[in-house]
Design a protein around this motif. Structure first.
Motif, mmCIF file in Angstrom:
data_model
loop_
_atom_site.group_PDB
_atom_site.id
_atom_site.type_symbol
_atom_site.label_atom_id
_atom_site.label_comp_id
_atom_site.label_asym_id
_atom_site.label_seq_id
_atom_site.Cartn_x
_atom_site.Cartn_y
_atom_site.Cartn_z
ATOM 1 N N ARG A 49 -2.420 1.053 1.167
ATOM 2 C CA ARG A 49 -1.669 1.823 2.149
ATOM 3 C C ARG A 49 -2.070 1.370 3.550
ATOM 4 N NH1 ARG A 49 2.206 4.896 1.620
ATOM 5 N NH2 ARG A 49 2.552 5.806 -0.382
ATOM 6 N N VAL A 50 -1.064 1.075 4.342
ATOM 7 C CA VAL A 50 -1.250 0.780 5.757
ATOM 8 C C VAL A 50 -0.349 1.773 6.480
ATOM 9 C CG1 VAL A 50 -1.054 -0.953 7.569
ATOM 10 C CG2 VAL A 50 -1.653 -1.661 5.242
ATOM 11 N N GLY A 51 -0.955 2.877 6.905
ATOM 12 C CA GLY A 51 -0.144 3.967 7.447
ATOM 13 C C GLY A 51 0.717 4.549 6.343
ATOM 14 N N LYS A 52 2.022 4.596 6.580
ATOM 15 C CA LYS A 52 2.927 5.124 5.549
ATOM 16 C C LYS A 52 3.506 4.031 4.656
ATOM 17 C CE LYS A 52 7.088 5.127 8.422
ATOM 18 N NZ LYS A 52 8.216 5.924 8.889
ATOM 19 N N TYR A 53 3.068 2.793 4.856
ATOM 20 C CA TYR A 53 3.600 1.656 4.108
ATOM 21 C C TYR A 53 2.628 1.191 3.031
ATOM 22 C CZ TYR A 53 6.624 1.595 8.157
ATOM 23 O OH TYR A 53 7.496 1.960 9.146
ATOM 24 N N VAL A 54 3.178 0.601 1.975
ATOM 25 C CA VAL A 54 2.362 -0.021 0.938
ATOM 26 C C VAL A 54 2.475 -1.526 1.136
ATOM 27 C CG1 VAL A 54 2.062 -0.388 -1.547
ATOM 28 C CG2 VAL A 54 2.760 1.850 -0.690
ATOM 29 N N ARG A 55 1.338 -2.189 1.164
ATOM 30 C CA ARG A 55 1.311 -3.639 1.349
ATOM 31 C C ARG A 55 0.451 -4.267 0.265
ATOM 32 N NH1 ARG A 55 5.280 -2.752 3.674
ATOM 33 N NH2 ARG A 55 5.680 -2.971 5.892
ATOM 34 N N PHE A 56 0.708 -5.538 0.002
ATOM 35 C CA PHE A 56 0.020 -6.257 -1.057
ATOM 36 C C PHE A 56 -0.619 -7.514 -0.489
ATOM 37 C CE2 PHE A 56 3.381 -3.752 -2.833
ATOM 38 C CZ PHE A 56 2.815 -3.183 -3.954
#
Length: 59
Positions: free
Chosen positions: A35-42
């Motif tokens: 989680r990066v803030g409200k986003y999901v990153r890979f």
């Protein structure tokens, strides 16, 4: 630092629908996301490690 992938970029890289990524996440399957803030990153390296960990030869 490597560019982090969005769900859309991950789906394009794996060649699967992004809805599949969402389903995997609810089931606790798939490459680890962060989680990066409200986003999901890979992290691309995490995705590659996950792919390499999958069993081979299943048909």
């Amino acid at each position: 630092m490597t560019k982090l992938w969005s769900i859309e970029e991950l789906a394009a890289h794996l060649g699967i629908p992004k809805q599949t990524i969402y389903q995997w996440r609810t089931k606790g399957y798939g490459p680890p996301g962060r989680r990066v803030g409200k986003y999901v990153r890979f992290v691309p390296e995490d995705v590659q490690a996950w792919v390499k960990s999958l069993p081979t030869g299943l048909v």
